[in-house]
Write a protein that holds these residues in place. Structure first.
Motif, PDB file in Angstrom:
ATOM      1  N   PRO A   1       0.829  -1.213   0.000  1.00 44.56           N
ATOM      2  CA  PRO A   1       0.000   0.000   0.000  1.00 44.56           C
ATOM      3  C   PRO A   1       0.863   1.264   0.000  1.00 44.56           C
ATOM      4  CG  PRO A   1      -0.774  -1.578   1.623  1.00 44.56           C
ATOM      5  CD  PRO A   1       0.541  -2.099   1.123  1.00 44.56           C
ATOM      6  N   THR A   2       0.473   2.239  -0.791  1.00 44.46           N
ATOM      7  CA  THR A   2       1.220   3.499  -0.837  1.00 44.46           C
ATOM      8  C   THR A   2       0.604   4.562   0.067  1.00 44.46           C
ATOM      9  OG1 THR A   2      -0.074   4.458  -2.648  1.00 44.46           O
ATOM     10  CG2 THR A   2       1.791   3.042  -3.249  1.00 44.46           C
ATOM     11  N   GLY A   3      -0.719   4.528   0.208  1.00 46.77           N
ATOM     12  CA  GLY A   3      -1.397   5.560   1.000  1.00 46.77           C
ATOM     13  C   GLY A   3      -1.571   6.877   0.284  1.00 46.77           C
ATOM     14  N   TRP A   4      -1.082   6.951  -0.983  1.00 48.71           N
ATOM     15  CA  TRP A   4      -1.160   8.215  -1.724  1.00 48.71           C
ATOM     16  C   TRP A   4      -1.640   7.955  -3.155  1.00 48.71           C
ATOM     17  CZ3 TRP A   4      -0.272  12.942   0.425  1.00 48.71           C
ATOM     18  CH2 TRP A   4       0.438  12.987   1.627  1.00 48.71           C
ATOM     19  N   ILE A   5      -2.418   8.906  -3.668  1.00 52.14           N
ATOM     20  CA  ILE A   5      -2.800   8.956  -5.083  1.00 52.14           C
ATOM     21  C   ILE A   5      -2.592  10.386  -5.548  1.00 52.14           C
ATOM     22  CG2 ILE A   5      -4.761   8.889  -6.686  1.00 52.14           C
ATOM     23  CD1 ILE A   5      -5.898   6.581  -5.036  1.00 52.14           C
ATOM     24  N   SER A   6      -2.070  10.553  -6.750  1.00 52.44           N
ATOM     25  CA  SER A   6      -2.042  11.891  -7.344  1.00 52.44           C
ATOM     26  C   SER A   6      -2.982  11.918  -8.546  1.00 52.44           C
ATOM     27  CB  SER A   6      -0.622  12.301  -7.756  1.00 52.44           C
ATOM     28  OG  SER A   6      -0.244  11.743  -9.004  1.00 52.44           O
ATOM     29  N   LEU A   7      -3.511  13.097  -8.829  1.00 53.31           N
ATOM     30  CA  LEU A   7      -4.440  13.285  -9.948  1.00 53.31           C
ATOM     31  C   LEU A   7      -3.939  14.409 -10.852  1.00 53.31           C
ATOM     32  CD1 LEU A   7      -7.936  13.207  -8.161  1.00 53.31           C
ATOM     33  CD2 LEU A   7      -6.925  11.393  -9.561  1.00 53.31           C
ATOM     34  N   THR A   8      -3.841  14.121 -12.138  1.00 52.17           N
ATOM     35  CA  THR A   8      -3.483  15.108 -13.159  1.00 52.17           C
ATOM     36  C   THR A   8      -4.486  14.963 -14.288  1.00 52.17           C
ATOM     37  OG1 THR A   8      -1.121  14.861 -12.645  1.00 52.17           O
ATOM     38  CG2 THR A   8      -1.677  15.877 -14.763  1.00 52.17           C
ATOM     39  N   THR A   9      -5.239  16.031 -14.585  1.00 55.80           N
ATOM     40  CA  THR A   9      -6.277  15.930 -15.611  1.00 55.80           C
ATOM     41  C   THR A   9      -6.419  17.243 -16.374  1.00 55.80           C
ATOM     42  OG1 THR A   9      -8.227  16.772 -14.415  1.00 55.80           O
ATOM     43  CG2 THR A   9      -7.577  14.489 -13.955  1.00 55.80           C
ATOM     44  N   ASP A  10      -7.252  17.168 -17.404  1.00 56.69           N
ATOM     45  CA  ASP A  10      -7.673  18.377 -18.129  1.00 56.69           C
ATOM     46  C   ASP A  10      -9.139  18.708 -17.831  1.00 56.69           C
ATOM     47  OD1 ASP A  10      -8.896  16.275 -19.484  1.00 56.69           O
ATOM     48  OD2 ASP A  10      -8.280  16.924 -21.486  1.00 56.69           O
ATOM     49  N   TYR A  11      -9.620  18.284 -16.661  1.00 59.96           N
ATOM     50  CA  TYR A  11     -11.035  18.411 -16.343  1.00 59.96           C
ATOM     51  C   TYR A  11     -11.462  19.842 -16.017  1.00 59.96           C
ATOM     52  CZ  TYR A  11     -11.540  13.312 -16.004  1.00 59.96           C
ATOM     53  OH  TYR A  11     -11.585  11.960 -16.267  1.00 59.96           O
ATOM     54  N   GLY A  12     -10.521  20.712 -15.684  1.00 58.78           N
ATOM     55  CA  GLY A  12     -10.906  22.051 -15.261  1.00 58.78           C
ATOM     56  C   GLY A  12     -11.470  22.042 -13.850  1.00 58.78           C
ATOM     57  N   LEU A  13     -11.902  23.233 -13.429  1.00 62.13           N
ATOM     58  CA  LEU A  13     -12.410  23.394 -12.064  1.00 62.13           C
ATOM     59  C   LEU A  13     -13.848  23.904 -12.016  1.00 62.13           C
ATOM     60  CD1 LEU A  13      -9.203  24.986 -10.481  1.00 62.13           C
ATOM     61  CD2 LEU A  13      -9.958  22.592 -10.371  1.00 62.13           C
ATOM     62  N   ALA A  14     -14.463  24.051 -13.172  1.00 68.77           N
ATOM     63  CA  ALA A  14     -15.809  24.628 -13.206  1.00 68.77           C
ATOM     64  C   ALA A  14     -16.901  23.593 -12.999  1.00 68.77           C
ATOM     65  CB  ALA A  14     -16.036  25.355 -14.534  1.00 68.77           C
ATOM     66  N   ASP A  15     -16.568  22.323 -13.185  1.00 75.67           N
ATOM     67  CA  ASP A  15     -17.566  21.269 -13.106  1.00 75.67           C
ATOM     68  C   ASP A  15     -17.271  20.343 -11.929  1.00 75.67           C
ATOM     69  OD1 ASP A  15     -18.938  21.898 -15.745  1.00 75.67           O
ATOM     70  OD2 ASP A  15     -16.905  21.499 -16.460  1.00 75.67           O
ATOM     71  N   GLY A  16     -18.049  19.279 -11.811  1.00 75.83           N
ATOM     72  CA  GLY A  16     -17.873  18.365 -10.691  1.00 75.83           C
ATOM     73  C   GLY A  16     -17.008  17.163 -10.994  1.00 75.83           C
ATOM     74  N   PHE A  17     -16.292  17.174 -12.127  1.00 70.27           N
ATOM     75  CA  PHE A  17     -15.550  15.989 -12.544  1.00 70.27           C
ATOM     76  C   PHE A  17     -14.459  15.603 -11.546  1.00 70.27           C
ATOM     77  CE2 PHE A  17     -16.523  17.989 -16.874  1.00 70.27           C
ATOM     78  CZ  PHE A  17     -17.744  17.331 -16.988  1.00 70.27           C
ATOM     79  N   VAL A  18     -13.691  16.582 -11.087  1.00 68.99           N
ATOM     80  CA  VAL A  18     -12.609  16.291 -10.144  1.00 68.99           C
ATOM     81  C   VAL A  18     -13.178  15.780  -8.826  1.00 68.99           C
ATOM     82  CG1 VAL A  18     -10.691  17.264  -8.831  1.00 68.99           C
ATOM     83  CG2 VAL A  18     -11.061  17.960 -11.216  1.00 68.99           C
ATOM     84  N   ALA A  19     -14.220  16.427  -8.345  1.00 72.11           N
ATOM     85  CA  ALA A  19     -14.832  16.003  -7.087  1.00 72.11           C
ATOM     86  C   ALA A  19     -15.364  14.578  -7.184  1.00 72.11           C
ATOM     87  CB  ALA A  19     -15.961  16.964  -6.707  1.00 72.11           C
TER      88      ALA A  19
END
Length: 262
Positions: A3-21
């Motif tokens: 187990p690492t205990g960590w995840i990183s996220l890199t996307t082109d989803y932007g911040l205006a919508d609920g995709f990241v959440a």
């Protein structure tokens, strides 16, 4: 993998919508103790090269983690979803060239699987949101120590999609290099290792303009160009107090020359 205990996220989803959440929520429901680092969600839409560069230059500075990257214009097509193992962590995302350079930065690919196990995905997989329904749940399971081999069948690393090598070639008195990225400050990063600046000192020419060869931004006069080795060990061009991207009118994919001044 332990187990690492960590995840990183890199996307082109932007911040205006609920995709990241939504991706955060899927991870939290499967692995509530795992911590998530948001690298960026402002990769220009569908700009796989930019996402690959940001990812590769960032992951060596993060804790050992499962790194999820989603810049995925081919979502829902025949392109594969994959997970890669490396000595320095794991990577999850589309097989479109996005992950390969980051794998190299983490020590090289030691195993690859195609993500085909439906038990590892969401209860319903949208054709247009694999970040939420495939990559996030897979990453959550890997981060808690689930075996990579259970995610799907192995893939030969040589079969992975790779991005074309960026342009870098010698020219008389210097070199020509493709613009890899332009950062938030308008600094222009070239696909040339800093060693290419050896032998160039004082004033140089960038795309026909005079520039200081310096160590930092203040080595040029206010409003002046400076060529320097950036924090990723690559050649970059900045304007002291301004934006090199505007002065040079140069964006990703264009080729600039850096030569000794006459």
């Amino acid at each position: 993998m332990s187990p690492t205990g960590w995840i990183s996220l890199t996307t082109d989803y932007g911040l205006a919508d609920g995709f990241v959440a939504a991706c955060h929520g899927v991870i939290a429901r499967i692995a509530p103790a795992v911590r998530v680092i948001d690298v960026t969600h402002l990769v220009p839409p569908a700009d796989v090269r930019r996402g690959a560069v940001v990812l590769a230059q960032t992951v060596p500075h993060l804790p050992v983690a499962v790194h999820v990257a989603v810049v995925d214009p081919g979502v829902g097509t025949s392109r594969r979803g994959i997970a890669l193992a490396t000595p320095g962590g794991m990577l999850v995302g589309p097989d479109n060239g996005l992950l390969v350079d980051a794998a190299g930065a983490l020590g090289g690919i030691t195993a690859v699987v195609e993500l085909t196990n439906p038990a590892w995905c969401g209860p319903a997989v949208s054709a247009t949101f694999h970040g939420r329904d495939v990559f996030a749940p897979v990453a959550a399971r890997l981060a808690t120590g689930a075996p990579l081999a259970e995610a799907g069948p192995p893939v030969p690393p040589a079969d992975l999609v790779r991005l074309p090598d960026p342009v870098l070639r010698p020219v008389e008195g210097g070199f020509a290099a493709e613009v890899l990225t332009v950062d938030h400050f308008g600094n222009v990063q070239l696909a040339a290792p800093a060693e290419r600046l050896a032998g160039l000192s004082g004033t140089v020419r960038v795309a026909g303009r005079d520039a200081a060869h310096g160590r930092t931004f203040g080595d040029a006069p206010a409003g002046g160009l400076v060529v320097y080795a950036d924090s990723a060990g690559l050649v970059a061009v900045a304007v002291n107090g301004g934006r090199a991207v505007d002065l040079l009118a140069a964006g990703p994919g264009q080729v600039l020359t850096v030569t000794a001044s006459d």
